[in-house]
Each structure stands twice: as C-alpha cells, then as structure tokens.
Design a protein around this motif. Sequence first.
Motif, short mmCIF file in Angstrom:
data_model
loop_
_atom_site.label_atom_id
_atom_site.label_comp_id
_atom_site.label_asym_id
_atom_site.label_seq_id
_atom_site.Cartn_x
_atom_site.Cartn_y
_atom_site.Cartn_z
N LYS A 51 42.21 51.35 -5.39
CA LYS A 51 43.55 51.23 -5.98
C LYS A 51 43.73 52.21 -7.14
O LYS A 51 44.79 52.82 -7.28
N ILE A 55 46.61 55.38 -7.15
CA ILE A 55 47.51 55.53 -8.31
C ILE A 55 47.39 56.94 -8.87
O ILE A 55 48.39 57.62 -9.12
N THR A 67 52.39 51.18 -7.86
CA THR A 67 51.53 50.00 -7.89
C THR A 67 51.14 49.72 -6.45
O THR A 67 52.01 49.50 -5.60
N SER A 94 57.59 53.03 -9.06
CA SER A 94 58.36 52.86 -10.29
C SER A 94 59.17 54.14 -10.48
O SER A 94 58.61 55.22 -10.56
#
Length: 137
Positions: A51, A55, A67, A94
């Motif tokens: 993860k 990112i 995310t 985002s």
Amino acid sequence: MGDKIQKIIVSGIMVNADKEVLLAQRPLHKKIALGAYHIPGGHVEFGETPKQAIIREILEEFGLRVTPGEAIRTFSYIIGDDHTVGITFLLHVSGDLKNIRFDKKDTESIVWVGENDIGKYLKDVDHDYITLVKFFK
C-alpha cells in the motif's frame, strides 16, 4: 537459486465519474513492453508495504494523492529466472482526476477506458486485462 530474482509489483485502478479506468502507456524507450498499456503502478521498494508503494508510485508518476482500498486481484508469473508477484488495488483519489500530470520518461500517454473497450488496449492474456474484466464484473 543463485541468479533467480523475485519482485513485487503493485498497480492501482482509478475510476472516473463515467466509470472508466485509467490506463497508462509505457514509454517507447523502456526495455520491456514498449508502448504497451497497463494499469498504473510500479515496484515495491525494500522496506515498503504494497500500500505504501502504490501511494508513492501514483504520486510520483501522476501527481495524485490516493488511498488504496481493497486488493482487487493478486497474480504471479515467471519469465526466465524472474518471478513477479503483483497486487492490484482499487484506489480512492483525493483531488480532481482532470489534474493528472505525467512525465514522458515514465508514461507516454494516458487513456480512460470503459468496460467494452478494454480489449482495444490490452490483450486478453495480459494480467491487467484479466484484472479489469474481474473488476468490471
């Protein structure tokens, strides 16, 4: 075992308001898969979680903060002495997807693709094709 290599790659599915997914075209100067389309991502660096890697990769390559959600698919393949393990995440973005920027050294171009157009950009044996078919179902 000696010269055998194992690596982990991550990729991320980003979906726009029209339910299309982002595909990136590999640069024409890379060693592998010149000009091929793929789900954006990259390699997991030593000490990173998958993860953390997705990112970082999406921020570096497209300037987007994401995310990671659930893992959509994991896969594995061997070519010669290289064993690759891949994880594809659903990404929550985002910011505005219209603000995507990319460097030509990492990405030749981008395209938004709907479910019915996957085959125009990916071969049906490609791990990304298989992942997107599963995703759209």
